[in-house]
Design a protein around this motif. Sequence first.
Motif: not given
Length: 507
Positions: A162-167
């Motif tokens: 999820e953090p990678s998706v947002a980034a």
Amino acid sequence: MGDTIRVRTAIAGALAAIATAGTLVGAQPAKAATPITWGKCPPLAQGAERDPRQTCGTVEVPLDYRRPGGETISIAVSRIATAKPGKKRGVLLLNPGGPGLPGLDMPGQMAHTLPKPVLDAYDLIGFDPRGIGHSNPMSCGLSGADSLSTLFPYPGPGGAIEPSVAAARKVAEQCAANAPKLRYFTSANTARDIDRIRQALGVRKISYWGQSFGTYLGAVYASMYPRHTDRIVLEGNVDPRKIWSGMLDTWNQGMNDRFPDAARIAAADHATLGLGRTADEVTKTFIALADRLDRKPATVPGTQVTISGGLLRAVTYQMLLHDETLAPLTRIWKAVSDLSAGKAPSKEGAAALQQALAGTPATPGVPEDNQVTMALAMLCGDTSWSRDVGSYAKAVKTARAKYPLSAGMPGNIRACAFWPEKPIEPTVKVTSRGPRNVLVLQNRRDNATPWAAGKGMRKALGHRAVLVGADQGGHYVYGTGSACADRATVAFLAKGELPARDLYCRS
């Protein structure tokens, strides 16, 4: 695919299909390239040095080769005239890969490693590829903190993406807003630039030495302009059949192949490091340490730097590229292990860690995020990527179970999944059409461009190429320990002698 951590309006119809002559269907031919005027080179970063024999110039090329009469950009080119009268064969164009690395000063680096028979035969030519260094440098406006996670997007604790998706979404939006012309900065257009450089140099054919991503660029050029290639050396190879997500996936096995070389060094120094008595024990220690840092990063005393599991893995990946950095890498593992346990690292370990985390001095006129911007331009602009977020989560989960050293990073979601425009043309197909004039150099244990990728390049080029493999680790072959591979390289460049068949060098 790279040696250092620094990393499209859709066109309706089929105007972007590639013709075998290296031009675009429906495009008008560009005017002939103007000969290069050689003079002073651009300024260097603080502390950097340049071969005093090197001179520089520029070549004007179309931004968009479908519109050769439109906007142009300037490509910075360099030369060290080493060829001797009566012995000169031509020019040897050099590219260090990346993607995103500048190559303007590569002639000076190679001039100190190549033997006299090669230097007598060629003038050495370097260049900053389009969008890189002094060739119309591009920027997405990313901060330095964004660069590492953009190129190496390690999942969060337990494999969460999820953090990678947002980034990734944020980076794609920034590139769309700040660098809307990135769609023209592709491998195919860079290959077209190379042919414009050839014309400006006034030669009918060029020889070429490409490293890492530069092997793909060289293979693309050799496929688009086979009649303009002389002798081609491809070192540390990309598999052109797996551009680009499939190529990133090969890093999983590459880490498995290479990591034991460093683990054995750590095991031999267990009395000092305490990381394990065998390579397997060291590997388990490293995996556990990285997982622990995913959950609770460690702070480097006296700084604001925190070491996450992703940062430890990324530093490890980079230092595995060279044999000479393996021993310092083991001291970094020890220092980070101590920090994670709340202990002060040794002076030696702290020094190794500080050096690994030190930034690179800025080059005047080049944006801080230039390499990562151009890495994204190539990765996202050469081919289409899946936009299914769930497919990346599934890939990460599968890879983490099989390849814990990589922790799912190669298959994790990147900005390419949210890239605003489709590629402007189909991916260039690397083929066997053309003369037998390519030497493929590949180490057996290369974590960046693994053994299977070298075999893939050899297969794609077919009869045109010979594979010279070396039983050693690291990303670079020539001049790193294999006398057999060095002899084959020099014999090819100096005399045009390719081995009759693929060769595997054990020394």
